[in-house]
Write an enzyme that holds these catalytic residues in place. Structure first.
Site, PDB file in Angstrom:
ATOM      1  N   HIS A 343       0.725  -1.346   0.096  1.00 37.62           N
ATOM      2  CA  HIS A 343       0.043   0.008   0.010  1.00 37.62           C
ATOM      3  C   HIS A 343       0.772   1.081   0.101  1.00 37.62           C
ATOM      4  CE1 HIS A 343      -4.145  -1.457   0.493  1.00 37.62           C
ATOM      5  NE2 HIS A 343      -3.515  -2.550   1.132  1.00 37.62           N
ATOM      6  N   LYS A 521      -9.423  13.894   4.040  1.00 37.35           N
ATOM      7  CA  LYS A 521      -8.569  12.738   4.129  1.00 37.35           C
ATOM      8  C   LYS A 521      -7.533  12.891   5.242  1.00 37.35           C
ATOM      9  CE  LYS A 521      -7.308  13.839  -0.268  1.00 37.35           C
ATOM     10  NZ  LYS A 521      -7.044  12.473  -0.995  1.00 37.35           N
ATOM     11  N   ARG A 522      -6.838  11.662   5.510  1.00 36.48           N
ATOM     12  CA  ARG A 522      -5.780  11.902   6.734  1.00 36.48           C
ATOM     13  C   ARG A 522      -4.960  13.228   6.510  1.00 36.48           C
ATOM     14  NH1 ARG A 522      -5.771   8.235  11.082  1.00 36.48           N
ATOM     15  NH2 ARG A 522      -3.990   9.449  11.629  1.00 36.48           N
ATOM     16  N   LYS A 527       0.017  14.466   1.101  1.00 35.95           N
ATOM     17  CA  LYS A 527      -1.383  14.657   0.537  1.00 35.95           C
ATOM     18  C   LYS A 527      -1.603  16.330   0.345  1.00 35.95           C
ATOM     19  CE  LYS A 527      -3.523  10.800   2.743  1.00 35.95           C
ATOM     20  NZ  LYS A 527      -4.304  10.037   1.500  1.00 35.95           N
ATOM     21  N   THR A 629      -8.759   6.319  -2.482  1.00 42.24           N
ATOM     22  CA  THR A 629     -10.073   5.860  -2.988  1.00 42.24           C
ATOM     23  C   THR A 629     -11.088   6.903  -2.602  1.00 42.24           C
ATOM     24  OG1 THR A 629     -10.077   5.094  -0.536  1.00 42.24           O
ATOM     25  CG2 THR A 629      -9.831   3.401  -2.488  1.00 42.24           C
ATOM     26  N   LYS A 633     -14.723   8.148  -4.926  1.00 47.74           N
ATOM     27  CA  LYS A 633     -15.997   8.640  -4.200  1.00 47.74           C
ATOM     28  C   LYS A 633     -16.621   9.748  -4.817  1.00 47.74           C
ATOM     29  CE  LYS A 633     -14.241   6.323  -0.075  1.00 47.74           C
ATOM     30  NZ  LYS A 633     -13.732   6.891   1.138  1.00 47.74           N
TER      31      LYS A 633
HETATM   32  C1  PLP Z   1     -12.130   6.757   1.560  1.00 47.41           C
HETATM   33  C2  PLP Z   1     -11.874   7.395   2.987  1.00 47.41           C
HETATM   34  C3  PLP Z   1     -10.344   7.479   3.082  1.00 47.41           C
HETATM   35  C4  PLP Z   1      -9.551   7.336   2.039  1.00 47.41           C
HETATM   36  O1  PLP Z   1      -9.508   8.579   1.726  1.00 47.41           O
HETATM   37  P1  PLP Z   1      -8.255   9.027   0.574  1.00 47.41           P
HETATM   38  O2  PLP Z   1      -8.658  10.539  -0.037  1.00 47.41           O
HETATM   39  O3  PLP Z   1      -8.059   8.044  -0.564  1.00 47.41           O
HETATM   40  O4  PLP Z   1      -6.893   8.960   1.322  1.00 47.41           O
HETATM   41  C5  PLP Z   1      -9.993   7.782   4.581  1.00 47.41           C
HETATM   42  N1  PLP Z   1     -11.043   8.120   5.415  1.00 47.41           N
HETATM   43  C6  PLP Z   1     -12.438   7.794   5.141  1.00 47.41           C
HETATM   44  C7  PLP Z   1     -13.310   8.097   6.358  1.00 47.41           C
HETATM   45  C8  PLP Z   1     -12.822   7.437   4.083  1.00 47.41           C
HETATM   46  O5  PLP Z   1     -14.013   7.100   3.851  1.00 47.41           O
END
Ligand code: PLP
Length: 792
Positions: A343, A521-522, A527, A629, A633
């Site tokens: 990952h 995101k984190r 990022k 991911t 979304k």
């Molecule tokens: C999808 C999701 C992530 C991953 O987000 P990235 O933008 O791909 O880092 C992290 N936290 C939550 C709560 C999510 O639903």
């Protein structure tokens, strides 16, 4: 349904309807739904046993599940029935849904991927079990005090978990420490510590209840619950000492998915759940088979990152020490069973354990790793080593013990081949393959966005929910003005829903007509949330300098948690909140630019924010985000992406069309080159008056009145190091944002671009990802086509 709810209320909770709380009603509803789940679940398990079908075992340290009521009702096709039954009882379905705490047994993308995979495995009818840890405290709760993150323990289990079945009879001994003796031609491990692993099962039901799998989470129990002798002496602490020690193993989720804590407890957690899972799957195999040498015909074990990489040595240990196989034979068999998903390329995230620590906790496994190493070196002289400079390297271990290693996007897989595992790749040229991540359309469109989901189903039927490529049919609607108008009305509805929530929870007014620009995101330097907030300041400067320039109103929305020990990430949070305080209250721009940062980003918040987004920020330093991911979304829900050529952005752009994607920034290759120049950041910033000015404002305390030095370290780091190359992409990012403004001004064209995004995202269903794993790694299929027909 109504009777079932009332029966659970009365006999399960001991309440009558007139004295029931929201919690009682939610539990009764959940149990009524769980009953139905069980009716799909048990036949699935029976079929798998009867056909001796191959099972997938998905080992993951994290499952970021979120709430389950709505999801479970939707997959069972029982949402309307539940809503109606509750209405007759004077209860509101949505209120009960909102009462459920998130199951946050994960940090971010990796854990959420595991949850999406469980949904897809069940939807596809592939027999599978997810294995993980039943943490007492999931990911910490985030709050802001004076703009700074504070962490509070999360307590999802303070109320009963409605969906699980505790299995006190499914219990394994997990041992640690001690020493190994060799006699009678065998190894004998004499551990000095033992805990029990106890199973807790949650049924996972696929779309339309076609199939049910199990999420089995392990909790740790002491072997000796209580020391009566100590108690009788009055030493109450000593009496419960062993219990406290055992419980610590499943007490908390480590709140950091990118750096290693180096803690013995973390290693114990990893071994604890992996060893319990391996023992469990061998026991299950031996119920229906008698030759352990054929384990690979019935079990495909997938390692979600290296956290469960100890599965290789553990499986070998059981095969050799318990089942009497030869070492070479055991290693081969284990390898045929195991697959490993990588990952990350970030060096700090690669797990390594000091050999002395590893050997102290798992002495027999260290011996076995030496045997694996010797076998590998005998066959491939000069192969990269598992044991290196006094460390056990879990990446190399996982690679060598797996028959397939996969990356999670096309670009990431190429980089894994070229950089991280280049030497192992030369030796094993067919082992590394790609499986681009996906997301479940059930949660991430069907349930989280009823407005859009209803519109789509009205136009093309509901087949898309289990076959997302059907969204392609929407491409024919991009010139249909009436449909586009409905499409934008759905977006508008979601934006109003979010605006109301922001007003209620944060007391902040935002304009649903503004562009909703979202980065959730984190919080991590790679990022680049800091690039986003710097760009926000630059935009604000520009708005103030040219008030008549016809600015496009924007709401910049942030969400995300920083690992508690990650200083720079916490500084970024503080900076965003500081900038928000100044900009949100500037009368000259407050109708044009707002910053919103609700605390405690989680799955439930994502489900509200994503459907309301116009613009999706996917702006990581190229080469650093393995897949993402979140990016999927957003695009699925009709947001346009502003992003770099990183992770799955590359493939998203190919699927939705380059003209419907705001691309900027250097490529991974260019970043690697540029970074070699010493002083690249200073040289670049000196050429960008816009970035210089922003950095100067921050350094002068424009956003931290009375504390001018607050961000000196942060700003200095950008001038002197800028490891994540904000300087290199900044001007291009700013200009691309203005292109996005321009495009948003043409609402009809924007609507067509947004719809093209939704229509093009079918390939990113986790159903497609799982079909790839099933074909290329696991060699499994649906267990029983006839059962599928009958119940489907
Ligand atoms: C999808 C999701 C992530 C991953 O987000 P990235 O933008 O791909 O880092 C992290 N936290 C939550 C709560 C999510 O639903």
């Amino acid at each position: 349904m109504k009777d079932a709810i009332l029966a659970h209320l009365r006999y399960g909770l001991g309440k009558d309807a007139s004295h029931s709380s929201v919690y009682d009603w939610r539990m009764a509803l959940s149990h009524a739904l769980r009953d139905r789940a069980v009716d799909h679940w048990i036949p699935s398990t029976q079929t798998t046993y009867a056909r001796k079908a191959k099972r997938v075992y998905y080992l993951s340290m994290e499952f970021l599940i979120g709430r389950l009521v709505e999801d479970m009702a939707a997959n069972l096709g029982a949402t309307e029935e539940a809503r109606a039954a509750l209405a007759e009882l004077g209860q509101d379905f949505d209120t009960l849904v909102r009462d459920e705490p998130d199951a946050a047994l994960g940090n971010g993308g990796l854990g959420r991927l595991a949850a999406c995979f469980m949904d897809s495995l069940a939807t596809l009818g592939i027999p599978a079990m997810g294995y993980g840890i039943r943490y007492e405290h999931g990911l910490f709760e985030q709050d802001f005090v004076d703009g700074q993150q504070i962490e509070k323990p999360e307590t999802w289990l303070s109320q009963k978990h409605a969906w699980e079945f505790e299995r006190p009879e499914v219990q394994y001994s997990i041992t640690f420490g001690g020493h190994v003796e060799h006699h009678d031609g065998r190894a004998h491990w004499h551990p000095h510590e033992t805990v029990f692993a106890t199973a807790h099962d949650t049924p996972v039901i696929g779309w339309q209840g076609r199939w049910g799998n199990t999420l089995r989470l392990w909790s740790a129990q002491p072997v000796k619950i209580f020391d009566l002798a100590s108690f009788n002496r009055g030493d109450y602490l000593a009496a419960s000492r062993s219990e406290a020690l055992a419980r610590t193993i499943c007490r908390v989720l480590y709140p950091d998915d990118t750096t290693e804590t180096g803690k013995e407890l973390r290693l114990k957690q990893e071994y604890f759940f992996t060893a319990a899972s391996i023992q469990d799957l061998i026991r299950r195999f031996l119920v229906t088979h008698d030759d352990i040498r054929r384990l690979d015909e019935a079990a495909a074990i997938q390692l979600n990152d290296t956290h469960p990489a100890i599965a290789g040595p553990e499986l070998v240990r059981l095969l050799v020490d318990v089942h009497g196989l030869g070492m070479g034979e055991a290693i081969d068999l284990a390898r045929r069973c195991l697959g490993y998903t990588n990952h990350t390329l970030l060096p700090e995230a690669l797990e390594r354990w000091p050999e002395w620590l590893f050997g102290r906790v798992l002495p027999r496994h260290l011996e076995i790793i030496r045997e694996i190493e010797a076998t590998q070196q005998a066959e491939f002289a000069g192969s990269p080593r598992i044991l290196d400079h006094g460390n056990v390297q879990m990446g190399e271990l996982a690679f060598i013990m797996a028959h397939k290693v996969n990356g999670v996007s096309a670009l990431h897989t190429d980089l894994v081949k070229q950089t991280l595992f280049s030497d192992l790749h030369r030796i094993h040229p067919t082992r590394i393959i790609n499986q681009t991540n996906g997301i479940t359309p059930r949660r991430w469109l069907h349930t989280c966005n009823p407005a859009l989901s209803g519109l789509i189903t009205g136009a093309i039927g509901d087949g898309w929910v289990a076959d997302l490529e059907q969204l392609k049919a929407l491409k024919g609607k991009t010139g249909d003005a009436a449909f586009l108008s409905d499409f934008m009305a759905a977006k508008r509805h979601n934006k109003e829903r979010l605006s109301n929530w922001v007003q209620q929870t944060l007391g902040q007014s935002i304009d649903p007509d503004a562009m909703f620009d979202v980065q959730i995101k984190r919080i991590h330097e790679y990022k680049r949330q800091h690039m986003n907030i710097l760009e926000t300041i630059a935009l604000w400067n520009e708005m103030k300098a040219n008030p008549g320039a016809g600015w496009q109103p924007r709401v910049k929305i942030f969400g995300g948690k920083a690992a508690p020990g990650y200083h720079v990430a916490k500084e970024i949070i503080h900076l965003i909140n500081d900038v928000a305080t100044v900009i949100n209250n500037d009368p000259a721009t407050k109708d044009l630019l707002q910053i919103v940062y609700p605390p405690n980003y989680n799955v439930t918040m994502a489900e509200m924010l994503i459907p309301a987004a116009d613009l999706s920020e996917q702006i990581s330093t190229a080469g650093k985000e393995a897949s993402g991911t979140g990016n999927m979304k957003f695009a699925l829900n009709g947001a346009l992406t502003i992003g770099t050529l990183d992770g799955a952005n590359v493939e998203i752009r190919e699927h939705v069309g380059a003209e419907n994607f705001f691309l900027f920034g250097l490529t991974a290759q260019e970043i690697m080159e540029a970074r070699k120049q010493p002083g690249f950041a200073r040289a670049t910033i000196e050429k960008s008056p816009r970035m210089q000015r922003v950095l100067q404002q921050i350094a002068e305390g424009r956003f931290s009145p009375g504390d001018a030095s607050r961000y000196h370290g942060f700003v200095g780091n950008l001038w002197d190091h800028d490891y994540f190359c904000v300087s290199l992409d900044f001007d291009n990012y700013y200009d691309t944002q203005r292109r996005a403004d321009e495009a948003f001004g043409h609402r009809d064209a924007w609507a067509a671009m947004a719809l093209t995004n939704t229509a093009g995202m079918g390939w990113f269903s986790s159903d497609r990802t799982i079909q790839g794993y099933a074909r290329d790694i696991w060699d499994v299929g649906p267990a029983d086509a006839k059962t599928l027909e009958k119940t489907g």
